[in-house]
Design a protein around this motif. Structure first.
Motif, PDB file in Angstrom:
ATOM      1  N   GLY A 183      31.776  27.937  78.150  1.00  0.00           N
ATOM      2  CA  GLY A 183      32.008  28.728  79.177  1.00  0.00           C
ATOM      3  C   GLY A 183      33.413  29.032  79.748  1.00  0.00           C
ATOM      4  O   GLY A 183      33.980  29.669  80.346  1.00  0.00           O
ATOM      5  N   TRP A 192      32.968  29.854  89.367  1.00  0.00           N
ATOM      6  CA  TRP A 192      32.074  31.161  88.714  1.00  0.00           C
ATOM      7  C   TRP A 192      31.143  30.345  87.686  1.00  0.00           C
ATOM      8  O   TRP A 192      31.446  29.338  87.314  1.00  0.00           O
ATOM      9  CB  TRP A 192      32.855  31.979  88.248  1.00  0.00           C
ATOM     10  CG  TRP A 192      33.862  31.512  87.201  1.00  0.00           C
ATOM     11  CD1 TRP A 192      33.886  31.476  86.041  1.00  0.00           C
ATOM     12  CD2 TRP A 192      35.156  31.459  87.544  1.00  0.00           C
ATOM     13  NE1 TRP A 192      34.789  31.027  85.327  1.00  0.00           N
ATOM     14  CE2 TRP A 192      35.755  31.165  86.014  1.00  0.00           C
ATOM     15  CE3 TRP A 192      36.043  31.509  88.776  1.00  0.00           C
ATOM     16  CZ2 TRP A 192      37.136  30.885  85.889  1.00  0.00           C
ATOM     17  CZ3 TRP A 192      37.289  31.028  88.333  1.00  0.00           C
ATOM     18  CH2 TRP A 192      37.928  30.760  87.254  1.00  0.00           C
ATOM     19  N   GLY A 193      30.041  31.373  87.419  1.00  0.00           N
ATOM     20  CA  GLY A 193      29.175  30.666  86.204  1.00  0.00           C
ATOM     21  C   GLY A 193      29.024  31.728  85.220  1.00  0.00           C
ATOM     22  O   GLY A 193      29.539  32.888  85.027  1.00  0.00           O
ATOM     23  N   TRP A 194      28.020  31.521  84.085  1.00  0.00           N
ATOM     24  CA  TRP A 194      27.590  32.405  83.258  1.00  0.00           C
ATOM     25  C   TRP A 194      27.542  33.771  83.680  1.00  0.00           C
ATOM     26  O   TRP A 194      27.758  34.821  83.043  1.00  0.00           O
ATOM     27  CB  TRP A 194      26.596  32.013  82.348  1.00  0.00           C
ATOM     28  CG  TRP A 194      26.926  31.024  81.330  1.00  0.00           C
ATOM     29  CD1 TRP A 194      26.658  29.595  81.427  1.00  0.00           C
ATOM     30  CD2 TRP A 194      28.030  31.232  80.272  1.00  0.00           C
ATOM     31  NE1 TRP A 194      27.206  28.995  80.345  1.00  0.00           N
ATOM     32  CE2 TRP A 194      27.863  29.759  79.639  1.00  0.00           C
ATOM     33  CE3 TRP A 194      28.643  32.325  79.850  1.00  0.00           C
ATOM     34  CZ2 TRP A 194      29.013  29.787  78.344  1.00  0.00           C
ATOM     35  CZ3 TRP A 194      29.519  32.180  78.716  1.00  0.00           C
ATOM     36  CH2 TRP A 194      29.378  30.799  78.025  1.00  0.00           C
ATOM     37  N   SER A 195      26.668  34.104  84.818  1.00  0.00           N
ATOM     38  CA  SER A 195      26.280  35.337  85.241  1.00  0.00           C
ATOM     39  C   SER A 195      27.586  36.061  85.644  1.00  0.00           C
ATOM     40  O   SER A 195      27.459  37.423  85.832  1.00  0.00           O
ATOM     41  CB  SER A 195      25.576  35.028  86.641  1.00  0.00           C
ATOM     42  OG  SER A 195      26.308  34.542  87.616  1.00  0.00           O
ATOM     43  N   HIS A 196      28.581  35.464  85.812  1.00  0.00           N
ATOM     44  CA  HIS A 196      30.052  36.086  85.978  1.00  0.00           C
ATOM     45  C   HIS A 196      30.939  36.580  85.065  1.00  0.00           C
ATOM     46  O   HIS A 196      32.033  37.189  85.200  1.00  0.00           O
ATOM     47  CB  HIS A 196      30.791  35.412  87.334  1.00  0.00           C
ATOM     48  CG  HIS A 196      30.079  35.072  88.394  1.00  0.00           C
ATOM     49  ND1 HIS A 196      29.725  33.838  88.674  1.00  0.00           N
ATOM     50  CD2 HIS A 196      29.589  35.756  89.473  1.00  0.00           C
ATOM     51  CE1 HIS A 196      28.907  33.495  89.849  1.00  0.00           C
ATOM     52  NE2 HIS A 196      28.732  34.769  90.495  1.00  0.00           N
ATOM     53  N   SER A 243      35.913  31.976  80.121  1.00  0.00           N
ATOM     54  CA  SER A 243      36.312  32.233  81.217  1.00  0.00           C
ATOM     55  C   SER A 243      38.102  32.606  80.803  1.00  0.00           C
ATOM     56  O   SER A 243      38.485  33.561  81.766  1.00  0.00           O
ATOM     57  CB  SER A 243      36.337  31.041  82.135  1.00  0.00           C
ATOM     58  OG  SER A 243      34.794  30.739  82.499  1.00  0.00           O
ATOM     59  N   GLU A 268      33.445  42.008  86.238  1.00  0.00           N
ATOM     60  CA  GLU A 268      32.160  40.968  87.080  1.00  0.00           C
ATOM     61  C   GLU A 268      33.114  39.821  87.474  1.00  0.00           C
ATOM     62  O   GLU A 268      32.748  39.309  88.698  1.00  0.00           O
ATOM     63  CB  GLU A 268      31.182  40.727  86.224  1.00  0.00           C
ATOM     64  CG  GLU A 268      30.275  41.870  85.929  1.00  0.00           C
ATOM     65  CD  GLU A 268      29.005  41.541  85.179  1.00  0.00           C
ATOM     66  OE1 GLU A 268      28.167  40.828  85.688  1.00  0.00           O
ATOM     67  OE2 GLU A 268      28.865  42.123  84.210  1.00  0.00           O
ATOM     68  N   ARG A 308      34.001  38.559  91.598  1.00  0.00           N
ATOM     69  CA  ARG A 308      33.886  37.266  91.968  1.00  0.00           C
ATOM     70  C   ARG A 308      35.022  36.675  92.603  1.00  0.00           C
ATOM     71  O   ARG A 308      35.063  35.967  93.529  1.00  0.00           O
ATOM     72  CB  ARG A 308      33.282  36.082  91.055  1.00  0.00           C
ATOM     73  CG  ARG A 308      33.079  34.961  91.254  1.00  0.00           C
ATOM     74  CD  ARG A 308      31.983  34.590  92.251  1.00  0.00           C
ATOM     75  NE  ARG A 308      31.734  33.202  92.471  1.00  0.00           N
ATOM     76  CZ  ARG A 308      30.907  32.715  93.295  1.00  0.00           C
ATOM     77  NH1 ARG A 308      30.283  33.350  94.008  1.00  0.00           N
ATOM     78  NH2 ARG A 308      30.747  31.319  93.501  1.00  0.00           N
ATOM     79  N   ALA A 366      29.957  38.062  81.883  1.00  0.00           N
ATOM     80  CA  ALA A 366      29.535  39.457  81.020  1.00  0.00           C
ATOM     81  C   ALA A 366      30.633  40.164  80.577  1.00  0.00           C
ATOM     82  O   ALA A 366      30.777  40.561  79.559  1.00  0.00           O
ATOM     83  CB  ALA A 366      28.201  40.034  81.713  1.00  0.00           C
TER      84      ALA A 366
END
Length: 317
Positions: free
Chosen positions: A206, A293-297, A210, A303, A307, A299
């Motif tokens: 991640g 932030w995490g994986w959902s941000h 990132s 996105e 954030r 893609a």
């Protein structure tokens, strides 16, 4: 290397497992066939990580082959303990001489020559060396896949502990990989881009993704694992220092709150509380903007940008 136990058809027969019982076990999911005549326990397969499954498939191929193949590319990366981010986890990658016939089902055959130093062996599996593996992936995989693997290879060798990164050793490894890349007529430009970007201070896939997204957004001065003086003399390390705008950013992978190795004997709630105290200290003592932030941000860059925008963080123009 994580190893799943393989069960050969002949061994099952010797244990008294009839063809009928074998068929029943397969239908019930008690056994999983990963190669004709080679099986693993269903519960072990379900619990296994994708990298362990890739290794098991490669070992199964070795079991049924007349001569041991040399596993390569993404499959070799798994054998080295490197993460496979959106990489080919279902098929087995091997390197074979050009005169060999076509590949069997589920196998990707790459043409190429291998020197003795290009091949290592562990747990009955022959696979390309770490440097050769990174070179092959850097030439052929997507940028995101290749950076994730290259970062992990550098981390595996040159990160001794928090804040301890052997920059010279990492550069020497990149130079060695680049030399291997130059032997091939294909993918050299793609590989150079990966090697120029790779950094072993990225601790998780991640963080690798990132860093790619941050560059896509226009952040140019990125410091990794930035040390911030802590309350008891020991520094805290922040994933990203966005130095051009004096801000911090961190990838917050949920795995840190469930992985026993990372929890180090603490409960998830204790870890969350310590993370909050750590973040409050960093914000208060540095007066920097700070975003998680995490994986959902991750893609897309947009996105992650949305954030960061919520925290007033944007690249300088």
């Amino acid at each position: 290397m994580t190893v799943l136990s393989l069960l050969r058809h002949d061994d099952l027969l010797l244990r008294g497992v009839s063809p009928r019982r074998l068929a029943q076990a397969l239908r019930a999911g008690q056994l999983v066939k990963i190669r004709p005549g080679v099986f693993v326990r269903g519960d072990a397969w379900t619990a296994a990580k994708p990298e362990a499954r890739a290794i098991a498939r490669a070992q199964a191929l070795t079991e049924v082959s007349a001569s041991s193949p040399v596993v390569s590319h993404e499959t070799a990366a798994a054998a080295h303990g490197l993460p496979l981010y959106r990489a080919d986890r279902e098929r087995i990658h091997i390197i074979a001489a050009a005169q060999r016939p076509g590949a069997p089902f589920g196998v990707v055959r790459h043409r190429g020559e291998l020197s003795d130093e290009d091949v290592v062996e562990a747990d009955g599996l022959r696979f390309t060396s770490l440097a050769r593996t990174v070179a092959d992936v850097a030439r052929t995989a997507t940028f995101e896949q290749a950076v994730t693997i290259a970062d992990a290879a550098l981390r595996k060798q040159f990160v001794a502990g928090p804040g301890e990164y052997d920059v010279e050793g990492a550069q020497a490894f990149r130079d060695r990989v680049a030399e291997i890349v130059r032997r091939s007529a294909h993918g050299q430009t793609r590989a150079r881009r990966v090697l120029d970007f790779a950094d072993g201070r990225a601790q998780l896939p991640g963080e690798s993704i990132s860093r790619i997204r941050l560059r896509e957004l226009g952040f140019r001065i990125l410091e990794l694992q930035v040390a911030v003086p802590g309350p008891r003399g020991q520094p805290y390390y922040v994933d990203f220092g966005l130095e051009e705008i004096a801000a911090f950013g961190e990838f917050d992978g949920a795995i840190k709150y469930v992985d026993g190795k990372l929890l180090d004997g603490r409960t998830s709630s204790q870890t969350l509380d310590e993370e909050k105290q750590r973040e409050d200290w960093i914000r208060g003592t540095t007066q920097r903007r700070y975003a998680r932030w995490g994986w959902s941000h991750l893609a897309t860059a947009s996105e992650l940008g949305a954030r960061l925008e919520a925290f007033g963080i944007r690249p300088s123009r």
